[in-house]
Design an enzyme around this catalytic site. Structure first.
Site, PDB file in Angstrom:
ATOM      1  N   ASP A   1       0.843  -1.192   0.000  1.00 45.67           N
ATOM      2  CA  ASP A   1       0.000   0.000   0.000  1.00 45.67           C
ATOM      3  C   ASP A   1       0.879   1.242   0.000  1.00 45.67           C
ATOM      4  O   ASP A   1       1.994   1.212  -0.517  1.00 45.67           O
ATOM      5  CB  ASP A   1      -0.936  -0.039   1.232  1.00 45.67           C
ATOM      6  CG  ASP A   1      -2.269   0.620   0.961  1.00 45.67           C
ATOM      7  OD1 ASP A   1      -2.270   1.834   0.742  1.00 45.67           O
ATOM      8  OD2 ASP A   1      -3.295  -0.069   0.970  1.00 45.67           O
TER       9      ASP A   1
ATOM     10  N   HIS B   1      -3.666   5.893   3.270  1.00 45.77           N
ATOM     11  CA  HIS B   1      -4.433   4.701   2.904  1.00 45.77           C
ATOM     12  C   HIS B   1      -3.788   3.429   3.476  1.00 45.77           C
ATOM     13  O   HIS B   1      -4.475   2.533   3.965  1.00 45.77           O
ATOM     14  CB  HIS B   1      -4.510   4.634   1.371  1.00 45.77           C
ATOM     15  CG  HIS B   1      -5.432   3.585   0.832  1.00 45.77           C
ATOM     16  ND1 HIS B   1      -5.042   2.280   0.635  1.00 45.77           N
ATOM     17  CD2 HIS B   1      -6.728   3.647   0.438  1.00 45.77           C
ATOM     18  CE1 HIS B   1      -6.065   1.588   0.139  1.00 45.77           C
ATOM     19  NE2 HIS B   1      -7.099   2.392   0.008  1.00 45.77           N
TER      20      HIS B   1
ATOM     21  N   SER C   1     -30.529  -1.270  -4.390  1.00 43.78           N
ATOM     22  CA  SER C   1     -31.751  -1.244  -5.189  1.00 43.78           C
ATOM     23  C   SER C   1     -32.793  -2.131  -4.531  1.00 43.78           C
ATOM     24  O   SER C   1     -32.591  -2.644  -3.445  1.00 43.78           O
ATOM     25  CB  SER C   1     -31.456  -1.755  -6.600  1.00 43.78           C
ATOM     26  OG  SER C   1     -31.253  -3.146  -6.565  1.00 43.78           O
TER      27      SER C   1
END
Ligand SMILES: *[C@@H]1O[C@H](CO)[C@@H](O)[C@H](O)[C@H]1NC(C)=O
Ligand SMILES: *[C@@H]1O[C@H](CO)[C@@H](O)[C@H](O)[C@H]1NC(C)=O
Ligand SMILES: *[C@@H]1O[C@H](CO)[C@@H](O)[C@H](O)[C@H]1NC(C)=O
Ligand SMILES: *[C@@H]1O[C@H](CO)[C@@H](O)[C@H](O)[C@H]1NC(C)=O
Ligand SMILES: *[C@@H]1O[C@H](CO)[C@@H](O)[C@H](O)[C@H]1NC(C)=O
Length: 697
Positions: free
Chosen positions: A144, A221, A512
């Site tokens: 990372d 991060h 949804s």
């Protein structure tokens, strides 16, 4: 505040640089992949790489100047600056499996572990002993943007044992990173890889780009992903006062080794593939047990052996090292998942079971509840973005001419007018000195973005946004944003069934109203506690990978260069005319069921009870008859492995769609579920013939 705005401008800068890079006919960084490292001497391997490279340069000096990395510890390959003629010449050489341009990858991504069932001890707020027990002496390598070593998450837990003797890694010294003071029994490794970034982007010393030339994390991060994976327990963690609680990783006792391969380029994190390959080369050699990499490219997907993700995780798998990638942030539309090689794990995030409701109040009892992280009430006049911005597109420098813009307004901005991200809209509203933003976006992105440092922002869905606009057109009035208070629920939206095993029953897809299927949530939600005692496992053996590679178009010659060979292993593809449906994967998917077919799977009993009986239960996909043989499997001390056969018979004509079912094996205590995904295709087409062949060759 400044950082976020600059982050925003960085996005624009990155876009404009992109076109400059394309117009320059200069050499590019290529990765040349040669498979397993058959020569077990790094010096000899590296000499061999120089030889290969010299042959396309004509001179050893030029070759040495062009090379960035010689990958020689865990597999064989190198990265170098080449022009296209040289790359093509190398691709044709004996022993070369693939040659591909090093691509720039993106980085992806306090209650997550509670949500997944790893709760804290209620009386002491401590990590439960079960969770502490697992992870001891496991070394997790995180690829990372580096680490902030002073973070409380990376301090030694009391009673941690000395660093395992098998560990060959180390902490590298660099800018503001002194291993003597920064590394400990928790943070046991820290390396950084910068050559790819500097060759493809810019030298860290240029243009005042703020970064650390060391494993220290500038972007943040890496510190976030590392603490999520292995962070020690830290009490009273919060985010601007929200989400107060004890923060800790899934394995708070595990050791951390950091491999920094992602660098801030004017605040935007980028990761050069040549650097990530180097991280794999070192991490596998150092002795990590698990690799976590929240890194990837957006689709289209690339051939497995023309990408760092495919190659790195393949060699890791052969050494028994598990590689866990993020599935990407490109959803919620379908087919945008990345890092999908069958020898690594691709993890998607779902939403969490808490919300940050914020009331939007107006005259005549008007009230709508959105979400935000705002920390104090705001009272101001509301204006729709169309009043101040051309076409309602609320970004900086897009304000209407001849309109007097009043400062201190709350701006109502629809993502359908643009921009699609609340970060961009916040920058737009900020540029006209607004006091807050109400951003109207799709339901699927209901969690508020972290844009408050730019401008207080409340997120609402389209229905709520329309209500607010109607209110505005009627009353032209003041509105109050009430500071967010946290509520824990989220049940109607995402009811994760608490039955213990992974399940997709009743979860709604991407916010949804459609029920989620395996294409939405894979095999289901992970349950870490149940995973400790799964009962049965589906093991993938070398022969399964050979079957898979043959089926996606690799030749026996190439397979032999990549696979750790052992006596008796059959690497021939010609014999293997069987379907890749027989790869011993825990899920079963058939994209092209033309006539009755039979699939084989093998399960191994890893439960405590060696003598056990498992019964099969099937949920048939619509229009498919499924039969299982045998329906009952007996395990004993003498036989811990058994095969079973699944016969699929199409009962309907092609409908061009996938149907979903499942197979569950149970001994009454364990429940081992496999998703079953079938597309009946009685009109033959050629979708099976998509081969995964390497670039250039
Ligand atoms: C690549 O470099 C070689 C010299 O090493 C040169 O002969 C060749 O013409 C170059 N090709 C291109 C496309 O620039
Ligand atoms: C960049 O700075 C580092 C130390 O901060 C130094 O070692 C290196 O030589 C510099 N590189 C260039 C290209 O100036
Ligand atoms: C607002 O709500 C109060 C209390 O429920 C009610 O008495 C009042 O009539 C409402 N006002 C309007 C304009 O609807
Ligand atoms: C765009 O707006 C920003 C911030 O308001 C300003 O710094 C910049 O100069 C503007 N650019 C142009 C081209 O007008
Ligand atoms: C925003 O405020 C700054 C500083 O007070 C001022 O210079 C600028 O003109 C204002 N912009 C607008 C669009 O009102």
């Amino acid at each position: 505040m400044a950082a976020n705005l600059q982050f925003f401008w960085g996005l624009f800068l990155a876009l404009s640089l992109h076109s400059i890079i394309h117009s320059a006919p200069s050499p590019h960084v290529y990765i040349v992949y040669l498979g397993l490292n058959h020569i077990h001497d790094p010096t000899l391997t590296s000499n061999f790489h120089h030889q290969l490279l010299s042959s396309v340069f004509g001179s050893e000096e030029d070759a040495k100047r062009s090379i960035l990395y010689s990958y020689k510890h865990s597999f064989s390959g190198f990265s170098a600056k080449l022009n296209s003629t040289q790359a093509t010449a190398l691709a044709k050489m004996e022993g070369v499996i693939s040659v591909f341009r090093s691509k720039t990858h993106k980085l992806h991504t306090t209650r997550s572990w509670d949500f997944l069932g790893l709760t804290l001890d209620k009386s002491t707020d401590q990590v439960i002993p079960l969770q502490l027990g697992f992870g001891d002496d496991v070394i997790v390598g995180v690829f990372d943007s580096g680490v902030w070593p002073e973070s409380e998450s990376f301090q030694e837990e009391p009673g941690m044992r000395p660093i395992p003797l098998t560990w060959k890694g180390r902490c590298e010294k660099g800018d503001k990173f002194d291993p003597e003071t920064k590394c400990n029994r928790k943070l046991i490794g820290a390396r950084y890889f910068l050559k790819g970034f500097e060759a493809e982007h810019e030298s860290l010393n240029m243009s005042g780009n703020p970064e650390y030339r060391s494993p220290r994390d500038f972007i943040g991060h890496g510190t976030h992903t590392a603490s999520t994976a292995v962070g020690s327990a830290v009490k009273n963690a919060n985010f601007f006062g929200f989400g107060q609680g004890t923060a800790r990783g899934g394995a708070p006792r595990a050791r951390l080794a950091v491999y920094k391969a992602c660098w801030g380029k004017n605040f935007v994190p980028v990761c050069s593939e040549a650097d990530i390959m180097a991280a794999f080369d070192y991490a596998l050699h150092d002795g990590v047990h698990v690799i976590s990499a929240s890194i990837g490219l957006d689709p289209p997907l690339l051939p497995f052996f023309a990408s760092m993700a495919g190659i790195g995780s393949f060699h890791a798998m052969q050494l028994g090292i598990t590689v866990v990638f993020s599935a990407g942030n490109a959803g919620p539309d379908p087919s945008l998942v990345t890092n999908v090689a069958p020898w690594s794990i691709s993890v998607a995030a779902s939403s969490v079971d808490r919300t940050f409701p914020t009331q939007i109040l107006g005259d005549n009892n008007f009230s709508v509840t959105g979400e935000s992280f705002i920390t104090s009430d705001i009272n101001a006049k509301l204006v729709e973005a169309t009043a101040y911005f051309n076409d309602g597109f609320c970004v900086p420098n897009n304000t209407k001419k001849n309109v007097i813009i009043k400062p201190g307004r709350i701006i109502l901005c629809f993502s359908t007018y643009g921009p699609s991200s609340s970060l961009g809209a916040a920058a737009g509203a900020k540029s006209i000195n607004a006091s807050a933003l109400i951003f109207v976006g799709p339901m699927t992105r209901q969690n508020p973005d972290v844009v408050d440092p730019v401008l207080p922002t409340v997120l609402v869905n389209y229905e709520q946004g329309t209500k607010i606009r109607d209110y505005l057109s009627q009353f032209q009035n003041k509105i109050t944003l009430n500071k967010a208070s946290r509520i824990r629920c989220y049940v109607a939206q995402n009811p994760i069934a608490d039955t213990g095993d992974t399940t997709f029953d009743g979860i709604l897809a991407g916010g949804s109203m459609k029920l989620a299927d395996p294409f939405d949530i894979g095999a289901g939600h992970i349950n870490p506690l149940k995973a400790l005692d799964p009962g049965l496992v589906y093991e993938m053996k070398t022969s399964d990978y050979i079957l898979f590679l043959c089926n996606v178009g690799y030749t026996q010659e190439n397979i032999q260069k990549m696979v750790l060979l052992f006596p008796g292993l059959d690497t021939s593809c010609s014999r293997v005319q069987r379907s890749s449906a027989n790869v011993n994967y825990p899920s079963i998917s058939v994209s092209n069921l033309q006539s009755t077919m039979t699939i084989r799977r093998t399960v191994r009993n890893v439960g405590q009870n060696k003598n056990s009986i498992y019964f099969a239960r099937v949920v048939e996909p619509d229009g498919v008859e499924v039969s299982i043989w045998p329906k009952v499997i007996f395990f004993s001390w003498f036989q811990d492995e058994n095969a079973y056969y699944v016969t699929l018979k199409p009962l309907k004509k092609s409908q061009g769609r996938y149907d979903f079912g499942e197979i569950v094996w149970s001994d009454g205590f364990h429940r081992v579920r496999s998703p079953l995904v079938v597309r009946v295709n009685t009109v033959a087409d050629s979708i099976d013939s998509i081969a995964d062949t390497s670039t250039i060759k």
